[in-house]
Design a protein around this motif. Sequence first.
Motif, PDB file in Angstrom:
ATOM      1  N   ALA A   1       0.894  -1.265   0.094  1.00 47.89           N
ATOM      2  CA  ALA A   1       0.115   0.028   0.028  1.00 47.89           C
ATOM      3  C   ALA A   1       0.857   1.263   0.000  1.00 47.89           C
ATOM      4  O   ALA A   1       0.706   2.286  -0.620  1.00 47.89           O
ATOM      5  CB  ALA A   1      -0.950  -0.072   1.336  1.00 47.89           C
ATOM      6  N   ALA A   2       1.833   1.191   0.666  1.00 48.89           N
ATOM      7  CA  ALA A   2       2.770   2.478   0.881  1.00 48.89           C
ATOM      8  C   ALA A   2       3.358   2.573  -0.592  1.00 48.89           C
ATOM      9  O   ALA A   2       3.628   3.807  -0.953  1.00 48.89           O
ATOM     10  CB  ALA A   2       3.813   2.163   1.792  1.00 48.89           C
ATOM     11  N   SER A   3       3.975   1.568  -1.377  1.00 45.73           N
ATOM     12  CA  SER A   3       4.539   1.599  -2.508  1.00 45.73           C
ATOM     13  C   SER A   3       3.621   2.213  -3.465  1.00 45.73           C
ATOM     14  O   SER A   3       4.079   3.203  -4.401  1.00 45.73           O
ATOM     15  CB  SER A   3       4.966   0.362  -3.010  1.00 45.73           C
ATOM     16  OG  SER A   3       5.999  -0.312  -2.263  1.00 45.73           O
ATOM     17  N   ILE A   4       2.213   1.949  -3.513  1.00 44.74           N
ATOM     18  CA  ILE A   4       1.322   2.519  -4.403  1.00 44.74           C
ATOM     19  C   ILE A   4       0.841   4.017  -4.059  1.00 44.74           C
ATOM     20  O   ILE A   4       0.843   4.876  -4.753  1.00 44.74           O
ATOM     21  CB  ILE A   4       0.062   1.694  -4.303  1.00 44.74           C
ATOM     22  CG1 ILE A   4       0.404   0.236  -4.897  1.00 44.74           C
ATOM     23  CG2 ILE A   4      -1.010   2.077  -5.120  1.00 44.74           C
ATOM     24  CD1 ILE A   4      -0.868  -0.821  -4.896  1.00 44.74           C
ATOM     25  N   LEU A   5       0.656   4.301  -2.775  1.00 49.22           N
ATOM     26  CA  LEU A   5       0.049   5.444  -2.275  1.00 49.22           C
ATOM     27  C   LEU A   5       1.131   6.733  -2.122  1.00 49.22           C
ATOM     28  O   LEU A   5       0.994   7.640  -2.723  1.00 49.22           O
ATOM     29  CB  LEU A   5      -0.660   5.438  -0.890  1.00 49.22           C
ATOM     30  CG  LEU A   5      -1.761   4.483  -0.899  1.00 49.22           C
ATOM     31  CD1 LEU A   5      -2.174   4.307   0.428  1.00 49.22           C
ATOM     32  CD2 LEU A   5      -2.902   5.150  -1.839  1.00 49.22           C
ATOM     33  N   TRP A   6       2.276   6.287  -1.772  1.00 48.01           N
ATOM     34  CA  TRP A   6       3.412   7.110  -1.570  1.00 48.01           C
ATOM     35  C   TRP A   6       4.690   6.868  -2.259  1.00 48.01           C
ATOM     36  O   TRP A   6       5.816   7.478  -2.415  1.00 48.01           O
ATOM     37  CB  TRP A   6       3.850   7.228   0.011  1.00 48.01           C
ATOM     38  CG  TRP A   6       2.639   7.792   0.925  1.00 48.01           C
ATOM     39  CD1 TRP A   6       2.277   9.024   0.740  1.00 48.01           C
ATOM     40  CD2 TRP A   6       1.708   7.275   1.688  1.00 48.01           C
ATOM     41  NE1 TRP A   6       1.111   9.063   1.635  1.00 48.01           N
ATOM     42  CE2 TRP A   6       1.091   7.959   2.016  1.00 48.01           C
ATOM     43  CE3 TRP A   6       2.098   5.918   2.269  1.00 48.01           C
ATOM     44  CZ2 TRP A   6       0.110   7.775   3.173  1.00 48.01           C
ATOM     45  CZ3 TRP A   6       1.197   5.334   3.183  1.00 48.01           C
ATOM     46  CH2 TRP A   6       0.202   6.239   3.767  1.00 48.01           C
ATOM     47  N   ARG A   7       4.499   5.784  -2.981  1.00 47.68           N
ATOM     48  CA  ARG A   7       5.852   5.299  -3.918  1.00 47.68           C
ATOM     49  C   ARG A   7       7.147   5.054  -2.986  1.00 47.68           C
ATOM     50  O   ARG A   7       8.159   5.323  -3.165  1.00 47.68           O
ATOM     51  CB  ARG A   7       6.201   6.380  -4.981  1.00 47.68           C
ATOM     52  CG  ARG A   7       5.063   6.295  -6.161  1.00 47.68           C
ATOM     53  CD  ARG A   7       5.472   7.238  -7.237  1.00 47.68           C
ATOM     54  NE  ARG A   7       4.289   7.343  -7.989  1.00 47.68           N
ATOM     55  CZ  ARG A   7       4.070   6.387  -8.994  1.00 47.68           C
ATOM     56  NH1 ARG A   7       4.627   5.153  -9.089  1.00 47.68           N
ATOM     57  NH2 ARG A   7       2.952   6.449 -10.072  1.00 47.68           N
TER      58      ARG A   7
END
Length: 317
Positions: free
Chosen positions: A230-236
């Motif tokens: 989720a962090a990779s998608i939302l905040w890269r």
Amino acid sequence: MKSYLDFEKPVAELQAKIVELRALGENGDAVAIGEEVSRLEAKSVQALKELYANLTPWQKTLVARHPNRPHFSDFVAGLVEDFTPLAGDRAFSEDEAIVGGLARFRGRPVLIMGHEKGADTTSRLKHNFGMARPEGYRKAVRLMELADRFGLPIIALVDTAGAFPGIEAEQRGQAEAIARSTEACLNLTVPNVALVIGEGGSGGAIAIATANVVLMLEHAIYSVISPEGAASILWRDAAKAQDAATNMKITSADLMRLGVIDGVVPEPLGGAHREPDAVIAEAGDAIAQGLERFDGMTPDQIRAERRAKFLAIGRSL
């Protein structure tokens, strides 16, 4: 040897002092040292209580992933008798990430299946860290249809970071296999109880957890994606996994409040890995109660209740 998580450092330090004092006591004033050991043990227990009374969602994620947490094989050994594993999807191959078979649970014949992560390097590689390929979910469908044909209740133990994301899995129809497995759960005319024992990750979990009764261990997590994903998608930035975990509502308390799950199985102080036998026994009681709810119900009623349960999720929020 006990393995401590980073946030358990104060407890680890106290335990190290206790071990050191006990070693000194073998050659010194055992009485005086014994008093100090007792004092430190009480302090250690209190520190552990304070830590686990206020765990953040990210800390719960770390507990759910603890390498010493009891796995599927431990629950099988502690919950059922006469376990007979069944292998293969009858189409491509055997997938060892999902294990299942016939067994006897408290005198009742059942089918039990679940994700197996493995307990050491060799077994983790063998079971692909609990991340199933399409053939794993097709095997699950085969086993569920077998149980349905013979009127056997189904117990599903969920512990996966998610379905295997490799190219070959996509080539063999990963999404379709997960969808078929979810559909097979919904169509069952026998009761099924799912228990999230560690990680309940995305479609890899829901594929066998679409059950009449969905339970979670107290410090397990259940989510549409891992906090890192989720962090990779939302905040890269995967480093923001803690922020993602906090906002995703992945803990048993959050999911119970939202009506996504039906019950929480308490864990011993410090997590299931500290007293696995106790938590397995507690889980057995919860599963037995879940199955007993459907004694006397017709197959159509069992299927209708399951479908209504999932259709109702989110409608009252």
